[in-house]
Write an enzyme that holds these catalytic residues in place. Structure first.
Site, PDB file in Angstrom:
ATOM      1  N   GLY A   8       0.843  -1.205   0.000  1.00 12.37           N
ATOM      2  CA  GLY A   8       0.000   0.000   0.000  1.00 12.37           C
ATOM      3  C   GLY A   8       0.871   1.244   0.000  1.00 12.37           C
ATOM      4  O   GLY A   8       0.563   2.242   0.654  1.00 12.37           O
ATOM      5  N   GLN A  12      -2.130   7.231   1.391  1.00 13.98           N
ATOM      6  CA  GLN A  12      -1.872   8.453   2.159  1.00 13.98           C
ATOM      7  C   GLN A  12      -0.652   8.298   3.073  1.00 13.98           C
ATOM      8  O   GLN A  12       0.213   9.169   3.116  1.00 13.98           O
ATOM      9  CB  GLN A  12      -3.118   8.823   2.986  1.00 13.98           C
ATOM     10  N   ILE A  56      -2.412  -7.775  -1.967  1.00 15.80           N
ATOM     11  CA  ILE A  56      -2.538  -8.274  -0.592  1.00 15.80           C
ATOM     12  C   ILE A  56      -3.390  -9.542  -0.511  1.00 15.80           C
ATOM     13  O   ILE A  56      -3.266 -10.332   0.422  1.00 15.80           O
ATOM     14  CB  ILE A  56      -3.094  -7.163   0.339  1.00 15.80           C
ATOM     15  N   TYR A 144     -15.329  -0.824   9.202  1.00 17.23           N
ATOM     16  CA  TYR A 144     -13.923  -0.418   9.316  1.00 17.23           C
ATOM     17  C   TYR A 144     -13.420  -0.733  10.734  1.00 17.23           C
ATOM     18  O   TYR A 144     -12.369  -1.351  10.915  1.00 17.23           O
ATOM     19  CB  TYR A 144     -13.838   1.078   9.029  1.00 17.23           C
ATOM     20  N   LYS A 148     -10.722  -3.390  12.113  1.00 20.48           N
ATOM     21  CA  LYS A 148      -9.533  -2.912  12.852  1.00 20.48           C
ATOM     22  C   LYS A 148      -9.366  -3.685  14.167  1.00 20.48           C
ATOM     23  O   LYS A 148      -8.270  -4.097  14.521  1.00 20.48           O
ATOM     24  CB  LYS A 148      -9.623  -1.409  13.119  1.00 20.48           C
TER      25      LYS A 148
HETATM   26  C1  AKB Z   1     -10.912   7.405   8.596  1.00 15.96           C
HETATM   27  O1  AKB Z   1     -11.460   8.482   8.834  1.00 15.96           O
HETATM   28  O2  AKB Z   1     -11.498   6.401   8.152  1.00 15.96           O
HETATM   29  C2  AKB Z   1      -9.443   7.271   8.910  1.00 15.96           C
HETATM   30  C3  AKB Z   1      -9.218   6.851  10.320  1.00 15.96           C
HETATM   31  C4  AKB Z   1      -9.442   7.784  11.420  1.00 15.96           C
HETATM   32  O3  AKB Z   1      -8.843   5.740  10.548  1.00 15.96           O
HETATM   33  N1  AKB Z   1      -8.790   8.510   8.652  1.00 15.96           N
END
Ligand code: AKB
Length: 320
Positions: A8, A12, A56, A144, A148
């Site tokens: 990656g 960013q 990946i 997300y 995580k």
């Molecule tokens: C997002 O906003 O998804 C990311 C983060 C805070 O992990 N920048």
């Protein structure tokens, strides 16, 4: 850390980490920039060291690159950010977790250390909002966040079960001028600078007083390098450390920008998805474990970051 693979590397964080690590290691090591067909590889990355196609989701592909370059450290930065992830949760899980287990398996076989960033997104509405502790209830509500937390647990599992040297940090919203973020909840704090230097009003998708943690990219890059170089005997935690540099709301960053751009104007066109995600995340994390266990300390304050961002975004806009 000698031979490093960054998966990656054009995103960013990756695009700045490649440059910083090549500079940091100099002739003492090699930094292989892993890129995807979809994004390609910018000249600056290709011209300063090796670049390889790395998917990946293809374990054999990762293994082949790790073997060929005798990689000892993998930075696994492949991720789908929070707001985009909600549009395709299955894809977010595949990249975040199927991808991670490929990396961990290769690391187990070849003895690599692994850094996989976690995020403030790992916390959820049941976590304490202020001074959010290192160890507390997580229960995130976004895909997300779910990926995580799973990634943190899986990384700790590989350390305990197989001794794979996994370490990471929970990044706050990252602010940089080099490569734009894509699809995050905290991205407004980057977009706002482009409106400010263009003398345009900024339509903010996050409610006026919603605070979140943030960090300027130079601090984030330093954190990613420092944690992988720290003496492992000092680490009580591994995946993942709370780290932050500043906490602000849209109204507060707008005020900080106004000190430098007096005519700057912000108004609110709140996006319900981003609002819900932001509301489920901490106002401010407690980072004392990172301070104690590996000496973490941010350098940039809100005002310093704003000044530096305005300078660089202005220069970038003038070039285009
Ligand atoms: C997002 O906003 O998804 C990311 C983060 C805070 O992990 N920048």
């Amino acid at each position: 850390m000698k031979n490093v693979l960054i998966i990656g590397s054009t995103g960013q964080i990756g695009s700045e980490l490649v440059v910083a690590l090549r500079e940091h290691l100099k002739e003492k090591g090699t930094v292989v920039a892993g890129y995807t067909k979809r994004r390609g590889v910018p000249a600056q990355i290709r011209e300063t060291g090796p670049a390889e196609l790395v998917d990946i989701l293809d374990k054999d592909n990762i293994e082949e690159v790790v073997k060929r370059y005798q990689i000892d450290t993998i930075y696994n930065l492949a991720a789908v950010l929070s707001a985009t992830a909600e549009a395709n949760p299955v894809n977010a899980w595949r990249v975040g977790i199927d991808g991670l287990i490929n990396v961990l398996e290769v690391a187990r076989i070849y003895g690599c250390a692994v850094f996989t960033p976690s995020s403030i997104g790992a916390f959820g509405p049941d976590s304490p909002k202020n001074n959010t502790p290192q160890d507390c209830v997580m229960r995130p509500t976004s895909i997300y966040g779910v990926s995580k937390v799973t990634g943190e647990l899986l990384s700790d599992y590989y350390f305990r079960r197989y001794g794979v040297d996994t370490r990471s940090v929970r990044f706050p919203g990252l602010i940089s001028y080099a490569t734009p973020p894509g699809g995050g909840t905290t991205d407004y704090a980057v977009d706002i600078f482009y409106s400010a230097v263009r003398n345009e009003p900024f339509a903010c998708p996050i409610p006026e007083n919603e605070k979140m943690d943030f960090m300027y990219m130079p601090d984030a890059i330093r954190a990613a390098i420092e944690i992988m170089e720290t003496d492992p005997t000092k680490l009580i935690h591994r995946n993942s450390f709370n780290i932050t540099a500043m906490s602000f709301s849209p109204a507060e960053i707008a005020e900080a920008i106004k000190k430098n751009v007096p005519g700057f104007k912000i108004h609110y066109e709140v996006d319900p998805l981003r609002k819900a995600i932001a509301e489920s995340w901490p106002n401010k994390m407690d980072e004392t474990c990172a301070e104690k266990e590996w000496g973490w300390k941010p350098k940039f304050t809100l005002d310093e970051m704003v000044k530096d961002m305005l300078k660089h975004v202005r220069a970038k806009e003038q070039q285009e």
